[in-house]
Design a protein around this motif. Structure first.
Motif, PDB file in Angstrom:
ATOM      1  N   MET A   1     -20.683  15.933  27.148  1.00  0.00           N
ATOM      2  CA  MET A   1     -21.734  16.944  27.107  1.00  0.00           C
ATOM      3  C   MET A   1     -22.002  17.422  25.678  1.00  0.00           C
ATOM      4  O   MET A   1     -23.146  17.653  25.316  1.00  0.00           O
ATOM      5  N   ILE A   2     -20.949  17.547  24.892  1.00  0.00           N
ATOM      6  CA  ILE A   2     -21.108  18.037  23.518  1.00  0.00           C
ATOM      7  C   ILE A   2     -21.861  17.014  22.668  1.00  0.00           C
ATOM      8  O   ILE A   2     -22.657  17.388  21.806  1.00  0.00           O
ATOM      9  N   LEU A   3     -21.631  15.732  22.940  1.00  0.00           N
ATOM     10  CA  LEU A   3     -22.324  14.692  22.176  1.00  0.00           C
ATOM     11  C   LEU A   3     -23.817  14.701  22.496  1.00  0.00           C
ATOM     12  O   LEU A   3     -24.653  14.537  21.598  1.00  0.00           O
ATOM     13  N   GLU A   4     -24.160  14.937  23.748  1.00  0.00           N
ATOM     14  CA  GLU A   4     -25.572  15.024  24.131  1.00  0.00           C
ATOM     15  C   GLU A   4     -26.255  16.199  23.441  1.00  0.00           C
ATOM     16  O   GLU A   4     -27.409  16.109  23.036  1.00  0.00           O
ATOM     17  N   LEU A   5     -25.542  17.300  23.306  1.00  0.00           N
ATOM     18  CA  LEU A   5     -26.083  18.455  22.579  1.00  0.00           C
ATOM     19  C   LEU A   5     -26.339  18.073  21.120  1.00  0.00           C
ATOM     20  O   LEU A   5     -27.363  18.429  20.538  1.00  0.00           O
ATOM     21  N   GLY A   6     -25.425  17.330  20.537  1.00  0.00           N
ATOM     22  CA  GLY A   6     -25.603  16.853  19.163  1.00  0.00           C
ATOM     23  C   GLY A   6     -26.825  15.954  19.035  1.00  0.00           C
ATOM     24  O   GLY A   6     -27.597  16.064  18.081  1.00  0.00           O
ATOM     25  N   TYR A   7     -27.004  15.051  20.009  1.00  0.00           N
ATOM     26  CA  TYR A   7     -28.188  14.193  20.007  1.00  0.00           C
ATOM     27  C   TYR A   7     -29.470  15.022  20.052  1.00  0.00           C
ATOM     28  O   TYR A   7     -30.416  14.770  19.307  1.00  0.00           O
ATOM     29  N   LEU A   8     -29.495  15.996  20.947  1.00  0.00           N
ATOM     30  CA  LEU A   8     -30.687  16.842  21.073  1.00  0.00           C
ATOM     31  C   LEU A   8     -30.961  17.627  19.799  1.00  0.00           C
ATOM     32  O   LEU A   8     -32.110  17.733  19.359  1.00  0.00           O
ATOM     33  N   LEU A   9     -29.911  18.184  19.202  1.00  0.00           N
ATOM     34  CA  LEU A   9     -30.085  18.909  17.939  1.00  0.00           C
ATOM     35  C   LEU A   9     -30.617  17.983  16.853  1.00  0.00           C
ATOM     36  O   LEU A   9     -31.552  18.320  16.125  1.00  0.00           O
ATOM     37  N   TYR A  10     -30.001  16.826  16.741  1.00  0.00           N
ATOM     38  CA  TYR A  10     -30.406  15.861  15.721  1.00  0.00           C
ATOM     39  C   TYR A  10     -31.862  15.438  15.907  1.00  0.00           C
ATOM     40  O   TYR A  10     -32.648  15.446  14.955  1.00  0.00           O
ATOM     41  N   LEU A  11     -32.215  15.054  17.122  1.00  0.00           N
ATOM     42  CA  LEU A  11     -33.589  14.617  17.376  1.00  0.00           C
ATOM     43  C   LEU A  11     -34.583  15.744  17.140  1.00  0.00           C
ATOM     44  O   LEU A  11     -35.619  15.542  16.502  1.00  0.00           O
ATOM     45  N   GLY A  12     -34.268  16.923  17.643  1.00  0.00           N
ATOM     46  CA  GLY A  12     -35.182  18.052  17.470  1.00  0.00           C
ATOM     47  C   GLY A  12     -35.413  18.396  16.012  1.00  0.00           C
ATOM     48  O   GLY A  12     -36.560  18.524  15.565  1.00  0.00           O
ATOM     49  N   ILE A  13     -34.346  18.510  15.254  1.00  0.00           N
ATOM     50  CA  ILE A  13     -34.458  18.874  13.837  1.00  0.00           C
ATOM     51  C   ILE A  13     -35.140  17.760  13.044  1.00  0.00           C
ATOM     52  O   ILE A  13     -36.057  18.009  12.263  1.00  0.00           O
ATOM     53  N   SER A  14     -34.709  16.528  13.253  1.00  0.00           N
ATOM     54  CA  SER A  14     -35.239  15.404  12.471  1.00  0.00           C
ATOM     55  C   SER A  14     -36.717  15.154  12.754  1.00  0.00           C
ATOM     56  O   SER A  14     -37.509  14.944  11.825  1.00  0.00           O
ATOM     57  N   ILE A  15     -37.095  15.163  14.008  1.00  0.00           N
ATOM     58  CA  ILE A  15     -38.499  14.897  14.340  1.00  0.00           C
ATOM     59  C   ILE A  15     -39.378  16.063  13.905  1.00  0.00           C
ATOM     60  O   ILE A  15     -40.470  15.855  13.361  1.00  0.00           O
TER      61      ILE A  15
END
Length: 139
Positions: A1-15
């Motif tokens: 679950m924590i890794l998915e949160l990291g993915y979402l943060l990364y995608l949101g910030i980067s895009i």
């Protein structure tokens, strides 16, 4: 679950950062392009649009590639620095691509403008009048 949160943060910030940078560069870069292209506003606007499309393609592609190979232990131990490192590399690529584009435009802009003007001049030339038929031999 924590890794998915990291993915979402990364995608949101980067895009979000990619969209913001593209809009900023597009809006403010057109004046620069007009100067580089010898005051040809149409060529500058067209080039600006093509640069934005390329910018999105390259950067979103790079962001997607960076989704691979995440280390779950590192992400769980320190999510913010881990995601910040991933975003940081994406931002560096954004900046490097921007400066590369600026250097190429500054270097080749006038050449492209002269080429485009030459092409327009050739197309504007009147077509030669129809030539009379050649006389037939044997008459």
């Amino acid at each position: 679950m924590i890794l998915e949160l990291g993915y979402l943060l990364y995608l949101g910030i980067s895009i979000a950062m990619t969209v913001w940078v593209a809009r900023t560069l597009s809006k403010n870069g057109e004046v620069f392009l007009v100067k580089c292209f010898g005051q040809d506003a149409q060529l500058a606007k067209s080039t600006n649009h093509l640069l934005v499309v390329g910018f999105y393609l390259v950067n979103i592609g790079f962001i997607a590639l960076r989704m691979d190979g995440w280390n779950e232990q590192k992400a769980m131990a320190s999510m913010i620095p881990y995601v910040a490192g991933k975003v940081g590399l994406s931002v560096l690529v954004l900046g490097a691509m921007h400066f590369f584009n600026m250097a190429m435009i500054a270097r080749y802009g006038r050449t492209v403008a002269h080429w485009a003007q030459d092409q327009e001049a050739v197309q504007a030339l009147p077509l030669p009048a129809a030539m009379p038929p050649l006389p037939r031999e044997g008459r």
